[in-house]
Design an enzyme around this catalytic site. Sequence first.
Site, PDB file in Angstrom:
ATOM      1  CG  ASP B 396      -1.719   1.162   1.421  1.00 21.13           C
ATOM      2  OD1 ASP B 396      -2.253   1.601   0.407  1.00 21.13           O
ATOM      3  OD2 ASP B 396      -1.852   1.660   2.547  1.00 21.13           O
ATOM      4  NE  ARG B 707      -3.488  11.814   1.610  1.00 18.63           N
ATOM      5  CZ  ARG B 707      -3.913  10.564   1.511  1.00 18.63           C
ATOM      6  NH1 ARG B 707      -3.133   9.646   1.043  1.00 18.63           N
ATOM      7  NH2 ARG B 707      -5.133  10.250   1.886  1.00 18.63           N
ATOM      8  N   GLY B 851      -6.359   2.528 -12.529  1.00 20.83           N
ATOM      9  CA  GLY B 851      -7.441   1.783 -11.907  1.00 20.83           C
ATOM     10  C   GLY B 851      -8.450   1.212 -12.869  1.00 20.83           C
ATOM     11  CG  ASP B 910      -3.942  -1.406   2.786  1.00 21.25           C
ATOM     12  OD1 ASP B 910      -4.160  -1.117   1.598  1.00 21.25           O
ATOM     13  OD2 ASP B 910      -3.493  -0.606   3.617  1.00 21.25           O
TER      14      ASP B 910
END
Lengths: 365, 1245
Positions: B396, B707, B851, B910
Site C-alpha cells: 500500500d 495529496r 485503476g 488493505d
Amino acid sequence: MMASSYNAKEEDGHVAVPVGGTIKNKKPDNTAFKQQRLPAWQPILTAGTVLPAFFVIGLIFIPIGIGLYVTSNNIREFEIDYTGTDIDDPCFNCSQSFSWNNTRPCTCALDFSLDHPFESNVFMYYGLSNFYQNHRRYVKSRDDSQLNGDINSLKNPSKECEPYARNEKAPIAPCGAIANSMFNDTLDLYYVHPNGTRIQIPLSKKDIAWWTDKHVKFRNPGNNPNLTAAFQGTSKPINWRRPVYELDTDEENNGFINEDFIVWMRTAALPTFRKLYRIIQKKNNMTPTLPRGNYTLEVSYNYPVRSFEGRKRVILSTISWMGGKNPFLGIAYITVGSVCFFLGVVLLIIHHKYGSRNNSADIPN
Amino acid sequence: IQSDGRNRLPGKRRTVVARHGSHQHEYHNISKGYHGNRIRTTKYSLLTFIPMNLFQQFHRTANLYFLFLVMLNWVPVVEAFQKEITMIPLVVVLIVIAIKDALEDYRRYRFDQKINNNIASVYSGKHQTYVDQHWQEVRVGDFVRLSCNEIIPADMLLLYSSDPHGVCYIETANLDGETNLKQREVVRDLPQQCSELTPENFHGRIECENPNNDLSRFRGYVEHPSKVRVGLHNNNLLLRSCTVRNTETVIGIVVYAGHETKAMMNNSGPRYKRSKLERRLNVDVLWSVVLLVIMCLTTAIGHGLWLSNLKEAPFLITDSVSPALAGFYLFWTMIIVLQVLIPISLYVSVEVVKLGQIFFIQNDKDFYNENLDSRIQCRALNITEDLGQIQYLFSDKTGTLTENKMVFRRCTIAGVEYPHEENGEKSNEKHVAPDRLLVQKLNCLSSPLFLLRDASMELTYIVDFFMALAICNTVVVSSPNQPRHVVCNIVPEVSPTKLKSLDEIKMLFQRFGLPRFSALSPPHNTGSPRSFTRKYFTRRKATSFRSGELGSWKGIEDNMVPLNVGDMSRLEISNGEQGSAGEPGADELIYEAESPDEAALVHAARAYGCTLRGRSVEHLLVELPGMGSLAVRLLHILPFDSTRKRMSVVVRHPLTNQVVVYTKGADSVIMDLAESPKSAERSDSMQGHIRKQTQKHLDDYAREGLRTLCIAKKVLEEEEYEVWLKHQVFAETSIENREELLMESALRLETNITLLGATGIVDRLQEEVPETIEALQKAGVKVWVLTGDKQETAINIACACRLLRSTDHLLTANCGSKVDVILLFYITSSPFKFRSRHPYICFPNPGLVYGCTLDFALQDDLKDNFLELSQHCRAVICCRSTPLQKSQVVRLVRDKLRVMTLAIGDGANDVSMIQVADVGVGISGQEGMQAVMSSDFAISRFKHLRKLLLVHGHWCYSRLANMILYFFYKNVMYVNLLFWYQFFCGFSGNVMTNSWVLIFFNLLFTSAPPLLYGILDKDVSADTLMKLPELYKSGQNSKAYLPSTFWLTMLDALYQSLVCFFIPYFALNGSDADLLSFGSPINASALLIILLHQVIESHSLTWLHAVVLVGSALFYFSFTLVFSMVCVTCSPPSNPLGVDKLQMSEMHFYGVCALTTVLALIPRLLFHALHNTISPSNTLKAAMMDQFNPEDYCKRMQRWNQTQAQTNVKSLITVEHSDIMIPNCDFRLPEELKEFGTPSSPVLS
C-alpha cells in the site's frame, strides 16, 4: 494426509482489554542470546579447512590398521567342520540317522593336525552356520523370570514360550524354543602323541558364560540346593534327553546356571556364529597349550543341522586384546586411512587450484 | 406486538424488557434463552479436559497414525515390541501437546476470570439502587450505570447520559484500535429524558435483532406502553469493551450479554496458514510412506521366500501358518518396527522450532519502536519460513511507504497559488509556517488600517476557505489539562473588542456575499449593514450555548458571539510557527481526527488564525482572524464515505447568517460538482478562471507527490434548505433503507457548489523506505505498489522511494475501454516476445496501471496478458485501485504465477489484500488496527520489512529447511540399519537393539540437537545479510530444500546406514557376538554419526550446541550403561544385562565405532569441501566474508557490490525510444520518466 499439523489454532482469541493503563516498556533485552549474537564457531568446510582433517585421519588410521592387522595375524586359529555332509566324512553316518529322541549317542572322530603351536589359553568354540538364532519369534521364546528363579514363572511359564511352555499340562523348565533347541553335541579333544598314545586334553567348562549371566541373570528356583526337588512338577524341554537338573553333576553348574545352557541362551546376532564351548588353560610357560602335532576330535553327534542345511564346526582359537581373529578391521582401517590420505592429497591440489582464487580479491560470479 | 415484530424483523428478533421494571413477571419467560454476561473462551473445563483434548488431538492424522501403530502392536501375530513401548511416542506427543493446550487454556481461563470479575454498577431490584456487581452477574435487561473511563460490560442501549445534549462519547480502541472518540446518543423521546432515569419507571419493551457480529449495524425499536415506537439504531448502542469518555454518567439497559455481544462475536482469533515449506514437507512425508511400504514389502516377500525354502529347523516355531500368510503378518510387524521412518515427531519439532524462531523475531530490538513502545507482533505462528521465500511484494502507499502524518504543504485559493516556501522539511503536522503573501492578505482583515474599499472578493474566498478547513471535519477538540473534554463551555472574558472591524467584515461579506447571485437579492436582511449588525451582533456575556430551535432567527443572538479578539495583530507579531497556536500556553488545543488529513487541515487553518476551539453537538466555536471567537451553528454533518469521496457540513454562517454548505473532497469529485460556468453568467470568467487555475495547480501538486483536496462552498436559500431539511429528517428517522436515503439526501445537497480552492498535503516517506525498497529489489523481490491515489502522485512517490529511477522506461497503461486494453497488450507483448528468444535482455520496465484499466486487465480473458506483461516489468504500480482490486491483483499473481506473495498495508482498505497474500504484514500506525488484526506479522515501520525478510526470513527458511532435511536424514539413516538387519535374520522383523533404546533413540537421544539447530543456526551474519540482499535469492528459489537435495540427503542416509551396519557386521561376523552386542556398536556409531553429521551441517556452533550435542551423547551412553547394569528381567525379549557394560570395556567396540563414524562421514565432508571450493554459493561466500577482520570485510563488501553492479549492467540493454500512440488509449512505451510531462487529457470520461 500427514499434513494436519499440531498448530491448528482454531481457538478464538481475546479482544485485548487492557484494564489497567499500566505502561510497560516492551523494549526487548539487548542480550547476546536474544539478539542472536552468541559467540559462535562457524565451520566453513572448504578444501583448505578440511584437508588437514583428512591427513590426520590417514596418519592415525594407517598405524592403527597395521597394528590391528598384525595382532589379528598373531592369533592362532584352527577350524574344523564336522557336519558330515559328504559320504567320506567321518560323521556322515551320524548326520544321516537322526532323531531328537535317540537314546544311543552316535559318535564319530575327526583327525587333524596343527602346524603351529598354540601358546596361550585356547578357546574352544562350536560354530553353527545358517542357524537363525536371531529369528524374531525364536528370540522371544523364553521366560527371563523363570530363568531368574521365579517360582511362579516356573509353574506358569510366560506365553512367549508358546508352544514350548507346557508339555501335557506340566510346565516346561526351561520353557521356550531357545532352550528347546539347545546344542547338545559333546566334543572331546585328544592329542595324539608322536608315539601313538592319545592324551585327552583337559577342557575347562568354567567361566565360559558371562559373569553377570551366571551370577545375576540366571538362578535356580527357590534357592533349594536339591535341584530335583526344586524342579519338581516341571517337565523337560521336548527335545532334551535329560531334565535341566541333570545337565551336570557339579552343583555349581547345574540347572539354570549350567554354563553351556547360559551360553546357548545368549542368542547369536547373525546366522553364522560360534559359541564358546570350553577353555584349554595354559599349564605353564614352558610348554605351549596346544603343541604342534596331530589331534583327534571325538564328537558325540546329537545335534541335527541337515534339515536347514546348516554346518557345524569346532574352532580352536587364542584371543588378543582385540578379541578373536578377524583381519577385516585391520584391513579396513588401513584402507580408510589410505583413502583419507589420498583424498587429502586431492584436496590439496584442489585447494591450490581453486582455493587461492577464493581467497584472492576476485569473487567469481 | 409480537406478530408485528416478526414482520419488521423477520425470523431474527429478540425482546428485551427491564429486569426490575414493570415487566418483571414476564421477564423470565422472555429472556430464558439469553446468555448471561459471563464469558468463557476456554475450550476445556477441569472435568472435560482429558476426553476433549484427546478427542481433539485424534483429529490429527499424525496422531491417528500413532494410534494405528499402537493398535497394530496389540494384534498378537504382528506384535513387534512390548505393548507399552509402542505407546511411548504416542503418549509423549499427546502429553506434550496436552500440556501446551492446557497452559493456553489456563491462560484464557485466568483472563476470563479477570474479565468476569470486573465490577460494574448494576441496578438491583432488592435494594432499589445501583450496587456493585461482577460483570458475570449482569443479565440482559439489567440497568447498568457507568462513569467516565469505565469499560462497558455488555452491549447496552443508551438510555440516559449526564450530558445535557443526551450524548456520550466512547472510545473503541479495544474493539478496532481507533482512538478517536465516537459519539453515541440517548434513545430519543424517552419520557424521563431530563431527570436521572429510574429503572422502575422504564416500561418500554425493546425489540431488536438477534445477536450478530455486524459492529456497524443495530436495528430495532422501543415500544412504550402507549404503543409509541421509537426507532433504534447503531448510535444508541454502547458496545462491550469500549470505554466511556467525556461523559460523567451514563445508564443503559443490557440487550446483549456475554458471548452474544458484538465484540465477542467478532473474535476470530489467530489464523492458520500452511507454509510453502510445509507443503513441500508433506510431499516428502508421502515419499517416506512409499519408502516404508517398499521396505516392508521387501521384508514381507523375503520372509515368505525364506520360509518356503526351509522345511524344518530347530529355530523355527512351527505353526500351521503358510509362508504367504506369515509374510503378510510380517508386513505389519515391519510397519511397527520401521515406524520411525515416518517422521511424526517432525511435526511437533517443526512447531517447537517455529515457536523458537518467533521468540527471536519478537525479541529483535531492531523491530522495537520507541515512539509506540511496540515490538513486532507475530500473529501467525507457523509461517516464519515463508518470510524467506517472498517473490512478490504488494505494498500500500499511504501509511505504509509514507508516514501517514499529513503535513499541510501548500494551497491554492481562488486560483492563486501560495507555495508556502517557509514550510520546509522541519514543519510537522502540528505546526505550519504560514505563507507570507497569504498572511499579508489576511492581515488586512485584522489590521486596524483595514479599509473596506481595499477589500476584494478574493479576501472572502480566503476567509471562507480557512473557515471550511476549520469546520468541515469531525475533529474533536480537547486541551491537555482537560483530556478528552469537549471544549464547548469556555466562558470567555468580556473584553473590549474592536467591533468596528467586525462590522466592516460583515459588510464585506454582504458585498461579496456568496454566492454572488444571492448577493444581488439579499434574502431577509435588506437593511443597511450597520443596522444589520446592530440587530444581530450584540455584545453579550456568553455563558453557555443553549440549543436553539431549528431555523429560528431568535437563536442568532446566541450564535454570534464575538469573543476575546484582543490580539488583533497577532499574526503580524508571530508569523512563526508558534504564532498560529493562538492563545498562549495554557490551553493548547489537541485535535483528535478520524483521518490525519483532517487534522492537518485544521492545523493549517489554525496557522492562519482560523482556529477551531471547540465542538458541541450543535455548535462549533471558531476563532477567526480579526473577529475573535464565533459560535457557528452546526446544522448537519454529512460524513465522509468512499463512494461520495467527500464530506460536507451544513452551518449557519456566523457573519451572513445564511445556511452554508462547506464541502471538502477528492479533486476529481469536487471539480465535477463545482458549478458549471453556465449557471452563473456573470462570473463565468471568474469561476472558470479559478477552475482552470486550480486544476493546473492540482496537477502540479500531484506531480510533486502531494495529496490534494478541493474545498468548495455553497450558499443555500432558506426555502431550498427547508425543502432539503425535510428529506434529510425523513432519511434520518427512517429505519429501513436509512443509509440509502441519507446518501440520496447528501447527493441532493452537494450540487452546484462553488470552488474555493485546493490544498496540497504532503505525506512524507517513512524513514529508510527507499533503502528498503532498493534492498528488496536487489533481493529479487518484485515490488508492486497498489494505491488508491492518482497516477501522478503514485509516480512521484514511487520515484521518491526509488522504485522508479529517472532513467527507467515507464510503461503506462491508461485505457478507457476494453478494446484499448486488448490492443495495448497486443502491441506491448510483441517486443517482449522478441525478448523471450533472447533471455539475456532484460527490460527494466516499471509498469503502471491505472485503476480503470486494471478493471479490464483483471477480466478473465485478459488476465494472462496482463500477467505476462507485468512479469517483464521490474515494478508495477496500480493507481486508483479499490480494496477489491488490490486483493484481486494479489490473488491473480499468487495463483497464476505460483509465487510467494507478501502484502503489506496499514489501513482497512488493505485488509482483503493482506488476507489473500501468502504472508500478510500489517503496519500498526495511524489508521487503526484493522490491518494489524488481519495480518500475520504486524510491524510499526516499513523499514522493518527489510530485516524481517532479509535476515529473519532468510534464517527461518534455511534453518527450518535444513532441520527438516536433517530429520528425514536421521530417520532414514537409523531405520535402514534395522532394515539391513532383516537380511540376516530371515526377514523375521527382529531388531538388534533393545526396544527401549530403539524408541528413545529418536525421542530422547537425538531430538534436542535438531531443535537447537532449527532455532539457532546462522549461516550468514545479520549484518552481511542486510548488506547483501542478493543472498535472499537462495530462499526464493528454495535452494535449501529442493527435491534434489531431499533425494541427495536420502542417498547419503542410505550410504551412512550401509557403512554403519556393515562395518560392525564384517567385524563381528562369525564371532560369538550375541544380538545386543552386535547392536551396541551399531547404535553407538549411529548416534555419533548422526550428531557429527549435524556438526558438519551446522553453520554456527555456540556453547549451547556444544552442551546439547555432548549432552545427547552422554545421555545415550549413560542410559545404555545404566540399563545394562540394572535391567535383569525388565525388558523380556531382549537381554540387555551386562551387554553395554561389557562392550564399553572392550577396545574392539571403540575400534569399530571410530572406523564406522569416520567412513560414514567422509563423503559428506568431501562433498561440502569440494562444492564449497569449486563452486561456492553466494551464501557461502558471504559467510566467508564474515570471518575476515573488519577491514578486509569492508573491502570485500565493496568488491562484491561492484561485481554485482557490473553483472547488472551487462544484462541491461536500453530500448530505443519508440512512442506508440493509440487513439483513446493513453500509454507510452517506453518513455523516459524525466520527460514525464503533463498527463494527457483525462481518459476517464
